[in-house]
Motif scaffolding. Structure first.
Motif, PDB file in Angstrom:
ATOM      1  N   LEU A 148      -1.601   8.854  10.311  1.00 40.41           N
ATOM      2  CA  LEU A 148      -2.193   7.688  10.959  1.00 40.41           C
ATOM      3  C   LEU A 148      -2.846   6.753   9.946  1.00 40.41           C
ATOM      4  O   LEU A 148      -2.814   5.528  10.115  1.00 40.41           O
ATOM      5  CB  LEU A 148      -3.203   8.120  12.020  1.00 40.41           C
ATOM      6  CG  LEU A 148      -2.591   8.800  13.247  1.00 40.41           C
ATOM      7  CD1 LEU A 148      -3.680   9.314  14.165  1.00 40.41           C
ATOM      8  CD2 LEU A 148      -1.658   7.870  13.972  1.00 40.41           C
ATOM      9  N   LEU A 149      -3.403   7.328   8.888  1.00 38.96           N
ATOM     10  CA  LEU A 149      -3.952   6.476   7.827  1.00 38.96           C
ATOM     11  C   LEU A 149      -2.846   5.703   7.113  1.00 38.96           C
ATOM     12  O   LEU A 149      -2.991   4.514   6.822  1.00 38.96           O
ATOM     13  CB  LEU A 149      -4.747   7.315   6.832  1.00 38.96           C
ATOM     14  CG  LEU A 149      -6.086   7.849   7.326  1.00 38.96           C
ATOM     15  CD1 LEU A 149      -6.694   8.790   6.303  1.00 38.96           C
ATOM     16  CD2 LEU A 149      -7.022   6.706   7.623  1.00 38.96           C
ATOM     17  N   TYR A 150      -1.731   6.385   6.827  1.00 35.18           N
ATOM     18  CA  TYR A 150      -0.590   5.694   6.220  1.00 35.18           C
ATOM     19  C   TYR A 150      -0.057   4.595   7.143  1.00 35.18           C
ATOM     20  O   TYR A 150       0.266   3.501   6.700  1.00 35.18           O
ATOM     21  CB  TYR A 150       0.541   6.667   5.906  1.00 35.18           C
ATOM     22  CG  TYR A 150       0.327   7.492   4.671  1.00 35.18           C
ATOM     23  CD1 TYR A 150       0.142   6.884   3.439  1.00 35.18           C
ATOM     24  CD2 TYR A 150       0.335   8.880   4.729  1.00 35.18           C
ATOM     25  CE1 TYR A 150      -0.036   7.641   2.292  1.00 35.18           C
ATOM     26  CE2 TYR A 150       0.150   9.643   3.593  1.00 35.18           C
ATOM     27  CZ  TYR A 150      -0.032   9.016   2.379  1.00 35.18           C
ATOM     28  OH  TYR A 150      -0.217   9.758   1.256  1.00 35.18           O
ATOM     29  N   LEU A 151       0.036   4.902   8.433  1.00 30.88           N
ATOM     30  CA  LEU A 151       0.517   3.916   9.398  1.00 30.88           C
ATOM     31  C   LEU A 151      -0.418   2.712   9.466  1.00 30.88           C
ATOM     32  O   LEU A 151       0.030   1.568   9.491  1.00 30.88           O
ATOM     33  CB  LEU A 151       0.658   4.553  10.780  1.00 30.88           C
ATOM     34  CG  LEU A 151       1.197   3.658  11.888  1.00 30.88           C
ATOM     35  CD1 LEU A 151       2.662   3.330  11.632  1.00 30.88           C
ATOM     36  CD2 LEU A 151       1.029   4.320  13.234  1.00 30.88           C
ATOM     37  N   SER A 152      -1.713   2.968   9.446  1.00 32.10           N
ATOM     38  CA  SER A 152      -2.690   1.868   9.484  1.00 32.10           C
ATOM     39  C   SER A 152      -2.587   0.998   8.239  1.00 32.10           C
ATOM     40  O   SER A 152      -2.601  -0.237   8.328  1.00 32.10           O
ATOM     41  CB  SER A 152      -4.101   2.429   9.607  1.00 32.10           C
ATOM     42  OG  SER A 152      -4.241   3.182  10.775  1.00 32.10           O
ATOM     43  N   ALA A 153      -2.496   1.640   7.079  1.00 33.84           N
ATOM     44  CA  ALA A 153      -2.397   0.878   5.829  1.00 33.84           C
ATOM     45  C   ALA A 153      -1.097   0.079   5.775  1.00 33.84           C
ATOM     46  O   ALA A 153      -1.094  -1.089   5.367  1.00 33.84           O
ATOM     47  CB  ALA A 153      -2.486   1.825   4.642  1.00 33.84           C
ATOM     48  N   PHE A 154       0.006   0.684   6.199  1.00 32.29           N
ATOM     49  CA  PHE A 154       1.284  -0.018   6.195  1.00 32.29           C
ATOM     50  C   PHE A 154       1.258  -1.203   7.164  1.00 32.29           C
ATOM     51  O   PHE A 154       1.739  -2.287   6.833  1.00 32.29           O
ATOM     52  CB  PHE A 154       2.411   0.950   6.572  1.00 32.29           C
ATOM     53  CG  PHE A 154       3.763   0.312   6.568  1.00 32.29           C
ATOM     54  CD1 PHE A 154       4.424   0.083   5.373  1.00 32.29           C
ATOM     55  CD2 PHE A 154       4.380  -0.052   7.756  1.00 32.29           C
ATOM     56  CE1 PHE A 154       5.677  -0.504   5.360  1.00 32.29           C
ATOM     57  CE2 PHE A 154       5.623  -0.641   7.751  1.00 32.29           C
ATOM     58  CZ  PHE A 154       6.278  -0.868   6.560  1.00 32.29           C
ATOM     59  N   THR A 155       0.684  -1.003   8.343  1.00 31.01           N
ATOM     60  CA  THR A 155       0.614  -2.084   9.326  1.00 31.01           C
ATOM     61  C   THR A 155      -0.248  -3.231   8.819  1.00 31.01           C
ATOM     62  O   THR A 155       0.137  -4.403   8.940  1.00 31.01           O
ATOM     63  CB  THR A 155       0.054  -1.556  10.654  1.00 31.01           C
ATOM     64  OG1 THR A 155       0.848  -0.461  11.097  1.00 31.01           O
ATOM     65  CG2 THR A 155       0.054  -2.637  11.716  1.00 31.01           C
ATOM     66  N   ALA A 156      -1.396  -2.910   8.249  1.00 34.93           N
ATOM     67  CA  ALA A 156      -2.284  -3.962   7.746  1.00 34.93           C
ATOM     68  C   ALA A 156      -1.633  -4.737   6.601  1.00 34.93           C
ATOM     69  O   ALA A 156      -1.700  -5.973   6.564  1.00 34.93           O
ATOM     70  CB  ALA A 156      -3.608  -3.355   7.294  1.00 34.93           C
ATOM     71  N   SER A 157      -0.985  -4.019   5.697  1.00 31.93           N
ATOM     72  CA  SER A 157      -0.342  -4.718   4.578  1.00 31.93           C
ATOM     73  C   SER A 157       0.859  -5.535   5.048  1.00 31.93           C
ATOM     74  O   SER A 157       1.070  -6.654   4.571  1.00 31.93           O
ATOM     75  CB  SER A 157       0.078  -3.728   3.493  1.00 31.93           C
ATOM     76  OG  SER A 157       1.012  -2.809   4.005  1.00 31.93           O
ATOM     77  N   LEU A 158       1.624  -5.018   5.994  1.00 32.75           N
ATOM     78  CA  LEU A 158       2.757  -5.773   6.526  1.00 32.75           C
ATOM     79  C   LEU A 158       2.288  -7.028   7.267  1.00 32.75           C
ATOM     80  O   LEU A 158       2.880  -8.101   7.116  1.00 32.75           O
ATOM     81  CB  LEU A 158       3.585  -4.887   7.459  1.00 32.75           C
ATOM     82  CG  LEU A 158       4.923  -5.434   7.940  1.00 32.75           C
ATOM     83  CD1 LEU A 158       5.859  -5.640   6.757  1.00 32.75           C
ATOM     84  CD2 LEU A 158       5.551  -4.484   8.936  1.00 32.75           C
ATOM     85  N   LEU A 159       1.204  -6.914   8.028  1.00 37.29           N
ATOM     86  CA  LEU A 159       0.657  -8.085   8.719  1.00 37.29           C
ATOM     87  C   LEU A 159       0.149  -9.117   7.719  1.00 37.29           C
ATOM     88  O   LEU A 159       0.381 -10.320   7.878  1.00 37.29           O
ATOM     89  CB  LEU A 159      -0.461  -7.665   9.670  1.00 37.29           C
ATOM     90  CG  LEU A 159      -1.129  -8.773  10.480  1.00 37.29           C
ATOM     91  CD1 LEU A 159      -0.116  -9.462  11.391  1.00 37.29           C
ATOM     92  CD2 LEU A 159      -2.279  -8.225  11.289  1.00 37.29           C
ATOM     93  N   PHE A 160      -0.523  -8.666   6.670  1.00 42.24           N
ATOM     94  CA  PHE A 160      -1.014  -9.582   5.644  1.00 42.24           C
ATOM     95  C   PHE A 160       0.141 -10.304   4.946  1.00 42.24           C
ATOM     96  O   PHE A 160       0.103 -11.526   4.754  1.00 42.24           O
ATOM     97  CB  PHE A 160      -1.867  -8.825   4.627  1.00 42.24           C
ATOM     98  CG  PHE A 160      -2.373  -9.683   3.512  1.00 42.24           C
ATOM     99  CD1 PHE A 160      -3.394 -10.594   3.738  1.00 42.24           C
ATOM    100  CD2 PHE A 160      -1.819  -9.584   2.248  1.00 42.24           C
ATOM    101  CE1 PHE A 160      -3.855 -11.399   2.708  1.00 42.24           C
ATOM    102  CE2 PHE A 160      -2.276 -10.382   1.217  1.00 42.24           C
ATOM    103  CZ  PHE A 160      -3.290 -11.294   1.444  1.00 42.24           C
ATOM    104  N   ILE A 161       1.178  -9.560   4.589  1.00 42.84           N
ATOM    105  CA  ILE A 161       2.347 -10.166   3.942  1.00 42.84           C
ATOM    106  C   ILE A 161       3.037 -11.140   4.893  1.00 42.84           C
ATOM    107  O   ILE A 161       3.447 -12.239   4.494  1.00 42.84           O
ATOM    108  CB  ILE A 161       3.321  -9.067   3.462  1.00 42.84           C
ATOM    109  CG1 ILE A 161       2.707  -8.299   2.298  1.00 42.84           C
ATOM    110  CG2 ILE A 161       4.669  -9.651   3.057  1.00 42.84           C
ATOM    111  CD1 ILE A 161       3.456  -7.041   1.934  1.00 42.84           C
ATOM    112  N   HIS A 162       3.118 -10.761   6.158  1.00 41.85           N
ATOM    113  CA  HIS A 162       3.761 -11.627   7.140  1.00 41.85           C
ATOM    114  C   HIS A 162       2.982 -12.933   7.312  1.00 41.85           C
ATOM    115  O   HIS A 162       3.572 -14.015   7.383  1.00 41.85           O
ATOM    116  CB  HIS A 162       3.869 -10.893   8.470  1.00 41.85           C
ATOM    117  CG  HIS A 162       4.876 -11.481   9.398  1.00 41.85           C
ATOM    118  ND1 HIS A 162       5.659 -10.713  10.186  1.00 41.85           N
ATOM    119  CD2 HIS A 162       5.236 -12.748   9.663  1.00 41.85           C
ATOM    120  CE1 HIS A 162       6.458 -11.475  10.895  1.00 41.85           C
ATOM    121  NE2 HIS A 162       6.212 -12.726  10.602  1.00 41.85           N
TER     122      HIS A 162
END
Length: 122
Positions: A7-21
């Motif tokens: 869940l921590l990996y998923l949260s970090a990936f989601t936040a970074s993907l949203l930031f990049i987007h």
């Protein structure tokens, strides 16, 4: 891998993907902040509960885990389709921008969730 670290990996990936987007959207002048924020929140929340559903795999309810995960995936698809129709009808995003601003992140999140679930089940 435990559910907590997944869940921590998923949260970090989601936040970074949203930031990049957001960064790419502003760079190319195609920003839909309300649609993007709610889309990522929707996809993340259902992926979060898909991973949490794996916690029952070593209990008496372990034979229902595949059905729960399948049901969550179908629920994610149904809610996503309804969300797209709602956002288009409200004018938050034009029809032509749905592919780039929703389905690309959707499939990336689907892939990372699947990879994390496979790592948990090993």
């Amino acid at each position: 891998m435990k559910e907590r670290s997944a869940l921590l990996y998923l949260s970090a990936f989601t936040a970074s993907l949203l930031f990049i987007h957001f960064a790419l959207s502003y760079a190319f002048n195609s920003t839909y902040p309300k649609f993007l924020t709610f889309s990522y929140l929707l996809i993340y929340s259902i992926s979060f509960f898909e991973i949490l559903s794996l916690r029952v795999r070593n209990t008496t309810y372990s034979n229902t885990v595949p059905y729960v995960v399948l049901g969550m995936s179908l629920l994610k698809m149904l809610i996503s389709i309804l969300w797209i129709f709602f956002a288009i009808s409200k004018g938050w995003i034009p029809t032509g921008a749905v592919m780039v601003h929703f389905f690309v992140p959707y499939f990336l999140m689907l892939a990372i969730t699947s990879l994390l679930m496979i790592r948990i089940l090993r």
